[in-house]
Design a protein around this motif. Sequence first.
Motif, PDB file in Angstrom:
ATOM      1  N   TYR A   1       0.814  -1.217   0.000  1.00  0.00           N
ATOM      2  CA  TYR A   1       0.000   0.000   0.000  1.00  0.00           C
ATOM      3  C   TYR A   1       0.851   1.274   0.000  1.00  0.00           C
ATOM      4  CZ  TYR A   1      -4.057   2.923   0.621  1.00  0.00           C
ATOM      5  OH  TYR A   1      -5.036   3.864   0.424  1.00  0.00           O
ATOM      6  N   GLY A   2       2.162   1.122   0.001  1.00  0.00           N
ATOM      7  CA  GLY A   2       3.016   2.300  -0.134  1.00  0.00           C
ATOM      8  C   GLY A   2       3.326   3.033   1.154  1.00  0.00           C
ATOM      9  N   PHE A   3       2.977   2.423   2.296  1.00  0.00           N
ATOM     10  CA  PHE A   3       3.319   3.058   3.562  1.00  0.00           C
ATOM     11  C   PHE A   3       4.800   2.898   3.869  1.00  0.00           C
ATOM     12  CE2 PHE A   3      -1.113   3.308   5.342  1.00  0.00           C
ATOM     13  CZ  PHE A   3      -1.038   4.660   5.580  1.00  0.00           C
TER      14      PHE A   3
ATOM     15  N   PRO B   1       1.001   5.867  -0.713  1.00  0.00           N
ATOM     16  CA  PRO B   1      -0.365   5.372  -0.894  1.00  0.00           C
ATOM     17  C   PRO B   1      -1.007   5.888  -2.180  1.00  0.00           C
ATOM     18  CG  PRO B   1      -0.048   6.020   1.385  1.00  0.00           C
ATOM     19  CD  PRO B   1       1.202   6.404   0.654  1.00  0.00           C
ATOM     20  N   GLU B   2      -0.647   7.120  -2.549  1.00  0.00           N
ATOM     21  CA  GLU B   2      -1.178   7.701  -3.772  1.00  0.00           C
ATOM     22  C   GLU B   2      -0.963   6.775  -4.973  1.00  0.00           C
ATOM     23  OE1 GLU B   2       0.569  11.500  -3.975  1.00  0.00           O
ATOM     24  OE2 GLU B   2      -0.677  12.143  -5.667  1.00  0.00           O
TER      25      GLU B   2
ATOM     26  N   ILE C   1      -3.170   3.660  -4.742  1.00  0.00           N
ATOM     27  CA  ILE C   1      -4.546   3.962  -5.130  1.00  0.00           C
ATOM     28  C   ILE C   1      -4.646   4.025  -6.648  1.00  0.00           C
ATOM     29  CG2 ILE C   1      -6.361   5.723  -5.037  1.00  0.00           C
ATOM     30  CD1 ILE C   1      -5.210   6.441  -2.214  1.00  0.00           C
TER      31      ILE C   1
ATOM     32  N   MET D   1      -7.036  -0.406   0.759  1.00  0.00           N
ATOM     33  CA  MET D   1      -6.720  -1.119   1.998  1.00  0.00           C
ATOM     34  C   MET D   1      -7.681  -0.697   3.102  1.00  0.00           C
ATOM     35  SD  MET D   1      -3.026  -1.758   3.674  1.00  0.00           S
ATOM     36  CE  MET D   1      -2.802  -2.533   5.264  1.00  0.00           C
TER      37      MET D   1
ATOM     38  N   HIS E   1      -7.691  -0.772   6.920  1.00  0.00           N
ATOM     39  CA  HIS E   1      -6.781  -1.005   8.031  1.00  0.00           C
ATOM     40  C   HIS E   1      -7.538  -1.518   9.246  1.00  0.00           C
ATOM     41  CE1 HIS E   1      -4.492   1.682   5.459  1.00  0.00           C
ATOM     42  NE2 HIS E   1      -3.418   1.167   6.010  1.00  0.00           N
TER      43      HIS E   1
END
Lengths: 533, 324
Positions: free
Chosen positions: A76-78, A98-99, A102, A108, A110
């Motif tokens: 998810y890019g975290f 996250p961008e 998406i 996601m 959470h």
Amino acid sequence: MNGSGGSATERGFSASAVPAGARGASGPALELRGIEKRFGTVYANRAISMVVERGSVHGLIGENGAGKSTLMNIVYGFQSADAGEILVNGRAVVIGAPEAAIAAGIGMVHQHFMLVETFTAVENAVLGVEGGLQLAGGLARARRELARLAGEYGLEVPLATPVAELTVGLRQRVEILKALYRRADILILDEPTAVLTPGEATALFGILRRLRSEGKAVILVTHKLREIMAITDRVTVMRQGAIVGEFVTRETSVGALAEKMMGRAVGGPLEKPPVQPGGTRLAVRDLEVRDGQGVVRVRRVSFDLRAGEIVGLAGVSGNGQTELLGALAGMLAPSKGTISLGGRELVAAKVGPRERRRLGLAHVPEDRLGMGVVAGFSAAANAILGYHDRPRYTRGPLLRMAVIREECIQKMAVHDVRPAAPDLRITAFSGGNQQKLVLAREMDGEPSVLLVGQPTRGVDIGAIEFIHRRLVALRDAGKAILVVSVELEEILGLADRILVMNGGEIVGEVARGEATEAQLGLWMAGVSGEGRG
Amino acid sequence: METYTLIILLLAATLRVATPLLLAALGGMFSERAGVIDLGLEGKLLGAAFASAAVSAVTGSAWLGLGAGILTAVGLALIIGFACITHRGNQVVAGMAITLMVGGLGPTLGLAWFNLGGQTPQLDGAGQRFTALVWPWAQTAREHPWPGLLYAELLSGQNLLVYVAALLVPVSGWILAQTRFGLRLRAVGENPHAVETAGISVTWLRYRALMISGVLCGVAGTYLATAASAGFVRDMTAGKGYLALAALIFGQWRPWPTLGACLLFAFTDALATRCQGVALPLVGVMPVQFILALPYALTVVLLAGLAGKTLAPRALGIPYAKDK
């Protein structure tokens, strides 16, 4: 086990599930190749390769700290991976934030919802995809689109109510709607049932099946094996940062998965000699507790706790269990009712927490890091917290650190606390080892009554077994034990008698042998049955 | 008619006192709705007051003074941002530090540059100050006290910055409620994790909020030094930044109620000034110190009455860290 390069048939999938929402590309919905992530010298993820197909629910299981969350945060890019590739619909994508996730069609949900509580579902959904500098147009569009999505997937929620006023189950739907509104084709759900009643969980699974039939790829991260068996098509097992097994769900079993997950055979169900309750140790009558705002959190609660039995208090989080526990331990003053400990009245006499300890009431708080231990202190200091004024620990105003250390080492040996390092800061221990130490501390004073809140929250499976066995041993030694847990399985496994709380009241009581999960679920959801006999 | 004139003059004084409060409070609103406690308001006001007075004195242009005031306050806001957003420092400490620093730096630089004991030179040249804008027929209107005096003293005769401040109330309300930026700003003050998850940069959003606060404080400080008075004097803000913060809290972080709170505080201030040396019924002449303390006492009472009822942004004061 290594999905990359395998053909669809090898993966045991029919290619017939043609995605409705897929973006006209070939290849699996999501493919991970050789993902690596290191924190210092520890690998959180090591050579992770897995494939998630469209139109499937893919389970991801593992103990706490197995690396599931890290992996999903990378997707998810975290967090960013140190090495490896992510492919969406067969095309490599770089997900740095996250961008980007998406944009790649990944959504996601959470475990701790990412919702703005003062916003409505519509406002939450448009956040980040407002579609223009002014809001009005975007909000109107979102209202229409959410209504459509809600109808399509059975995700009805009140759209104009602030999220803060919605139940947990409804908030989760808002989260799913949010992801769908962003056109997610790959949906990650992190421990989605942790906060749900059994009824809500069943409804969620219905929604997941709907998503699957629409061609979405769903990744279900959980530690509950029965959920994996109930809903997933495939399951990936992680241990110590690596994938240790991958199965087609219908070809495996709970036992096999648990063994993979822990790396050894599971002890099987908890063995308990039949219950032989003695005299009443703790009697609660007509208790009412209000919170700081004057809202009644516990009402008309009465029950007895007898020597040699474990009473389990079940309920969805936030239904008054915390306040009840607080009142019993002496941290909250009840507004009505009585509590008597070994025949002595505590409420009117204003007996405080310390005095209650001395009278034989021990308490393992729900919020371990907030109330059970002092995070900055060493294990040895934490092991005497609340009992620090015992003569053997003190010399005048000074603490006898040598004695304290020595006793801590003993406790660590008896209770299997690892590592056996009394000078190490308590936060350096795993959740399970912290909990074992807290339990050791509370048992040390030979109490007659033990209150335990969420005994295994944030505790890995190995330690769960140990703690459960320990509690049963204490019961057999004649202690009266109250276990408050939101894990229904834990209550069913441990308790001799089960109380269910909803909306601050005890709405049901049943002996262990007669308890069915369905009945308990209804009580937890506030659907009144025959209640207490 | 005497009472009527008195009331009009009192209200006119209220507007003048309220202007810097309102500007600072609205600035604080942007910062705090984004989740950053704005205890640096006082420091930013003072910094802007000094910079605008100094630049106006040197260049002879109030507009250049305004520019300098804004630049200074934005610069101070960025320092707070660097400490609190980038490095997740304690917001209260950073705000206080800025205020203390400016409190000493202003007079020190003033002494070095102008050699006037820490003050800036008196601004008395043409164009060095923002002066009253007199509306058409204001003089004629005075001849018909009702409603002429209302027009002449309240609507007309204020300086440009007062009108700007008034206009900013509906504008801020619109930004917060109706724009994309407003939605994100409100979201980041409530739950920055939700904002990050939605693919928006928490850091950049909060920096922008702080910069807006800097701009508004810059205008407010400029007003104090080049409109309300004619130059910078040591500690001339006298706690107005904190009063603005109190008004913001009393106004529950919303533009219109905050305007109301600012007007209320300003009114008591104007009233207190009027009451000095005046014999009141029953109590006689009140000591000056007592009268001057009234607005602050009122603040304490009002905020104490609010205890437990505040609708503060939920993430206010909590440094945002990705990995929670």
